[in-house]
Design a protein around this motif. Structure first.
Motif, PDB file in Angstrom:
ATOM      1  N   LEU A 181       0.839  -1.194   0.000  1.00 42.27           N
ATOM      2  CA  LEU A 181       0.000   0.000   0.000  1.00 42.27           C
ATOM      3  C   LEU A 181       0.879   1.251   0.000  1.00 42.27           C
ATOM      4  N   ALA A 182       0.788   2.062  -1.071  1.00 44.41           N
ATOM      5  CA  ALA A 182       1.599   3.285  -1.170  1.00 44.41           C
ATOM      6  C   ALA A 182       3.047   2.987  -0.803  1.00 44.41           C
ATOM      7  N   THR A 183       3.582   1.943  -1.393  1.00 42.84           N
ATOM      8  CA  THR A 183       4.880   1.415  -1.002  1.00 42.84           C
ATOM      9  C   THR A 183       6.020   2.122  -1.721  1.00 42.84           C
ATOM     10  N   THR A 184       7.231   1.728  -1.390  1.00 43.85           N
ATOM     11  CA  THR A 184       8.416   2.340  -1.987  1.00 43.85           C
ATOM     12  C   THR A 184       8.729   1.708  -3.340  1.00 43.85           C
ATOM     13  N   GLY A 185       9.319   2.524  -4.226  1.00 45.38           N
ATOM     14  CA  GLY A 185       9.703   2.057  -5.551  1.00 45.38           C
ATOM     15  C   GLY A 185      11.205   1.857  -5.655  1.00 45.38           C
ATOM     16  N   ARG A 186      11.682   1.945  -6.895  1.00 46.70           N
ATOM     17  CA  ARG A 186      13.104   1.678  -7.136  1.00 46.70           C
ATOM     18  C   ARG A 186      13.963   2.800  -6.576  1.00 46.70           C
ATOM     19  N   GLY A 187      15.277   2.515  -6.481  1.00 51.83           N
ATOM     20  CA  GLY A 187      16.210   3.490  -5.940  1.00 51.83           C
ATOM     21  C   GLY A 187      16.924   4.268  -7.019  1.00 51.83           C
ATOM     22  N   GLY A 188      18.233   4.436  -6.839  1.00 52.02           N
ATOM     23  CA  GLY A 188      19.014   5.162  -7.831  1.00 52.02           C
ATOM     24  C   GLY A 188      18.561   6.595  -8.000  1.00 52.02           C
ATOM     25  N   ASP A 189      18.445   7.018  -9.255  1.00 51.69           N
ATOM     26  CA  ASP A 189      18.116   8.417  -9.529  1.00 51.69           C
ATOM     27  C   ASP A 189      16.647   8.738  -9.316  1.00 51.69           C
ATOM     28  N   ALA A 190      15.855   7.738  -8.871  1.00 48.01           N
ATOM     29  CA  ALA A 190      14.444   8.002  -8.573  1.00 48.01           C
ATOM     30  C   ALA A 190      14.267   8.674  -7.215  1.00 48.01           C
ATOM     31  N   LEU A 191      15.290   8.630  -6.368  1.00 47.78           N
ATOM     32  CA  LEU A 191      15.168   9.137  -5.003  1.00 47.78           C
ATOM     33  C   LEU A 191      15.624  10.588  -4.907  1.00 47.78           C
ATOM     34  N   THR A 192      15.095  11.283  -3.906  1.00 47.42           N
ATOM     35  CA  THR A 192      15.597  12.616  -3.610  1.00 47.42           C
ATOM     36  C   THR A 192      16.999  12.503  -3.019  1.00 47.42           C
ATOM     37  N   GLY A 193      17.751  13.573  -3.096  1.00 48.19           N
ATOM     38  CA  GLY A 193      19.088  13.572  -2.530  1.00 48.19           C
ATOM     39  C   GLY A 193      19.087  13.285  -1.043  1.00 48.19           C
ATOM     40  N   PHE A 194      18.102  13.813  -0.333  1.00 48.64           N
ATOM     41  CA  PHE A 194      18.016  13.584   1.111  1.00 48.64           C
ATOM     42  C   PHE A 194      17.835  12.102   1.427  1.00 48.64           C
ATOM     43  N   VAL A 195      16.939  11.452   0.697  1.00 49.73           N
ATOM     44  CA  VAL A 195      16.698  10.036   0.942  1.00 49.73           C
ATOM     45  C   VAL A 195      17.923   9.208   0.590  1.00 49.73           C
ATOM     46  N   ALA A 196      18.561   9.519  -0.529  1.00 46.54           N
ATOM     47  CA  ALA A 196      19.749   8.779  -0.934  1.00 46.54           C
ATOM     48  C   ALA A 196      20.844   8.864   0.117  1.00 46.54           C
ATOM     49  N   GLU A 197      20.955  10.020   0.749  1.00 45.57           N
ATOM     50  CA  GLU A 197      22.012  10.214   1.743  1.00 45.57           C
ATOM     51  C   GLU A 197      21.659   9.589   3.091  1.00 45.57           C
ATOM     52  N   ASN A 198      20.391   9.715   3.499  1.00 42.53           N
ATOM     53  CA  ASN A 198      20.010   9.320   4.851  1.00 42.53           C
ATOM     54  C   ASN A 198      19.408   7.923   4.950  1.00 42.53           C
ATOM     55  N   TYR A 199      18.893   7.406   3.842  1.00 43.68           N
ATOM     56  CA  TYR A 199      18.296   6.063   3.844  1.00 43.68           C
ATOM     57  C   TYR A 199      18.889   5.260   2.686  1.00 43.68           C
ATOM     58  N   PRO A 200      20.188   4.983   2.726  1.00 42.87           N
ATOM     59  CA  PRO A 200      20.847   4.379   1.563  1.00 42.87           C
ATOM     60  C   PRO A 200      20.340   2.981   1.220  1.00 42.87           C
ATOM     61  N   PHE A 201      19.665   2.309   2.142  1.00 47.93           N
ATOM     62  CA  PHE A 201      19.113   0.988   1.825  1.00 47.93           C
ATOM     63  C   PHE A 201      18.058   1.073   0.730  1.00 47.93           C
ATOM     64  N   LEU A 202      17.456   2.251   0.555  1.00 48.76           N
ATOM     65  CA  LEU A 202      16.455   2.416  -0.501  1.00 48.76           C
ATOM     66  C   LEU A 202      17.089   2.576  -1.881  1.00 48.76           C
ATOM     67  N   MET A 203      18.383   2.796  -1.934  1.00 48.37           N
ATOM     68  CA  MET A 203      19.045   3.051  -3.219  1.00 48.37           C
ATOM     69  C   MET A 203      19.100   1.819  -4.112  1.00 48.37           C
ATOM     70  N   THR A 204      19.064   0.628  -3.526  1.00 46.14           N
ATOM     71  CA  THR A 204      19.379  -0.577  -4.288  1.00 46.14           C
ATOM     72  C   THR A 204      18.226  -1.562  -4.366  1.00 46.14           C
ATOM     73  N   GLY A 205      17.007  -1.105  -4.088  1.00 51.40           N
ATOM     74  CA  GLY A 205      15.861  -2.014  -4.137  1.00 51.40           C
ATOM     75  C   GLY A 205      15.713  -2.671  -5.505  1.00 51.40           C
ATOM     76  N   ASP A 206      15.494  -3.972  -5.500  1.00 48.11           N
ATOM     77  CA  ASP A 206      15.410  -4.750  -6.739  1.00 48.11           C
ATOM     78  C   ASP A 206      14.214  -5.691  -6.629  1.00 48.11           C
ATOM     79  N   PHE A 207      13.260  -5.534  -7.529  1.00 44.79           N
ATOM     80  CA  PHE A 207      12.031  -6.316  -7.478  1.00 44.79           C
ATOM     81  C   PHE A 207      12.049  -7.532  -8.408  1.00 44.79           C
ATOM     82  N   ALA A 208      13.170  -7.788  -9.066  1.00 42.27           N
ATOM     83  CA  ALA A 208      13.220  -8.844 -10.078  1.00 42.27           C
ATOM     84  C   ALA A 208      12.951 -10.223  -9.506  1.00 42.27           C
ATOM     85  N   ALA A 209      13.256 -10.434  -8.225  1.00 40.45           N
ATOM     86  CA  ALA A 209      13.035 -11.740  -7.607  1.00 40.45           C
ATOM     87  C   ALA A 209      11.781 -11.776  -6.737  1.00 40.45           C
TER      88      ALA A 209
END
Length: 319
Positions: A181-209
């Motif tokens: 529900l209203a969940t998180t998407g992919r990382g990389g350049d989809a994230l804001t700079g603040f999120v990339a810096e402070n929540y780096p685990f979101l940078m590498t989310g992979d839904f392929a599996a």
């Protein structure tokens, strides 16, 4: 309402529910013991289980076992046993900022759900009228926002641990369906700079599996500008990027609160809409009913009813 007595294809009339909290599971390897809310119908046997993961947000108590009553109550009133942990990220715990895993405790959140499944006997014993009524063969996970991230990991999504560079696989084979529900998407350049810096685990989310069947629920006005630069489409990534079988429910006009699913009349809901919440209740219930009981027509009936409305609140896609 048991599996054998449920009205096929419809949620039917609600059953009175019993809600018990806190159910405390001692957890010596955790920062604090694991506290749960368990909400079940007062009648029925062989109850399928929904593990419900809370999100974050500015309020104190929605991010705990005390949130999400509109969902937990509805699901329980229509035949599910709903178990809600208070994750370590909850504001109610006020843990020190240097606690290992802070601030989001992404790994611990998923591990909480595995602990619950490992200790269902203890949970049954702690709740009056519950012993012997859980169906351990039918387990689903649902989560909102950060809780959706937790649910996606349990359904098979992967990430790279930002501390040691290892690929993290927290898939839970006992969970056979999910709702994001209203969940998180992919990382990389989809994230804001603040999120990339402070929540780096979101940078590498992979839904392929992420192969487990799941329903993704997204609002077409949920820009979540504090998280992503991609706008509302970001929340559909788990549907777009994961293999089937998946379904996507897009809610028209919905923002991050999806009409108010995190609590009744809460101030942080920016799109308060009881009709939208009712649609989320019905459609998520129907999806999980059909996912856990193959051949049950509830999901198809709910989709047909949604499409037949003169002013539908949303639309469904599937793959």
């Amino acid at each position: 309402m048991s599996a054998s007595t449920s009205t096929a294809g419809t949620s039917g009339p609600p059953t009175p529910v019993l809600s018990v909290a806190p159910v405390v599971l001692p957890a010596p390897d955790r920062a604090v013991d694991l506290e749960l809310r368990v909400t079940v119908p007062v009648t029925g046997s062989a109850l399928p289980i929904i593990l419900l993961s809370h999100g974050q947000g500015p309020s104190n108590h929605l991010s705990s076992l005390n949130g999400y009553a509109p969902l937990a109550g509805f699901w329980a009133a229509h035949g599910f046993a709903v178990i809600q942990p208070t994750h370590l990220s909850s504001a109610t715990l006020s843990l020190a900022p240097d606690t290992p895993g802070a601030p989001m405790y992404w790994r611990s959140r998923a591990e909480d759900m595995t602990h619950i499944l490992d200790r269902l006997d203890e949970i049954e014993a702690a709740v009056p009228q519950l012993p012997g009524r859980l169906d351990r063969s039918r387990v689903a996970v649902a989560g909102h926002s950060m809780g959706g991230h937790t649910a996606s990991l349990l359904l098979g999504a992967r990430l790279t641990d930002p501390h040691d560079g290892t690929e993290v696989d927290l898939a839970e084979p006992r969970i056979t369906a999910g709702v994001l529900l209203a969940t998180t998407g992919r990382g990389g350049d989809a994230l804001t700079g603040f999120v990339a810096e402070n929540y780096p685990f979101l940078m590498t989310g992979d839904f392929a599996a992420m192969t487990t069947p799941a329903l993704v629920v997204a609002g077409d006005k949920d820009a979540s500008a504090h998280l992503t630069v991609r706008g509302p489409d970001w929340h559909t990534d788990p549907y777009v990027l994961a293999p089937g079988p998946k379904a996507l429910l897009t809610l028209f006009g919905a923002e991050h609160g999806l009409g108010g699913i995190s609590g009744y009349d809460v101030a942080e809901t920016t799109d308060e809409n009881p009709e939208r919440v009712a649609a989320v209740q019905r459609l998520t219930w129907a999806y999980l009913r059909s996912a856990l009981y193959p051949g049950d027509p509830a999901w198809q009936a709910a989709c047909d009813a949604l499409a037949a409305g003169s002013a539908p609140v949303g639309e469904v896609q599937s793959k």
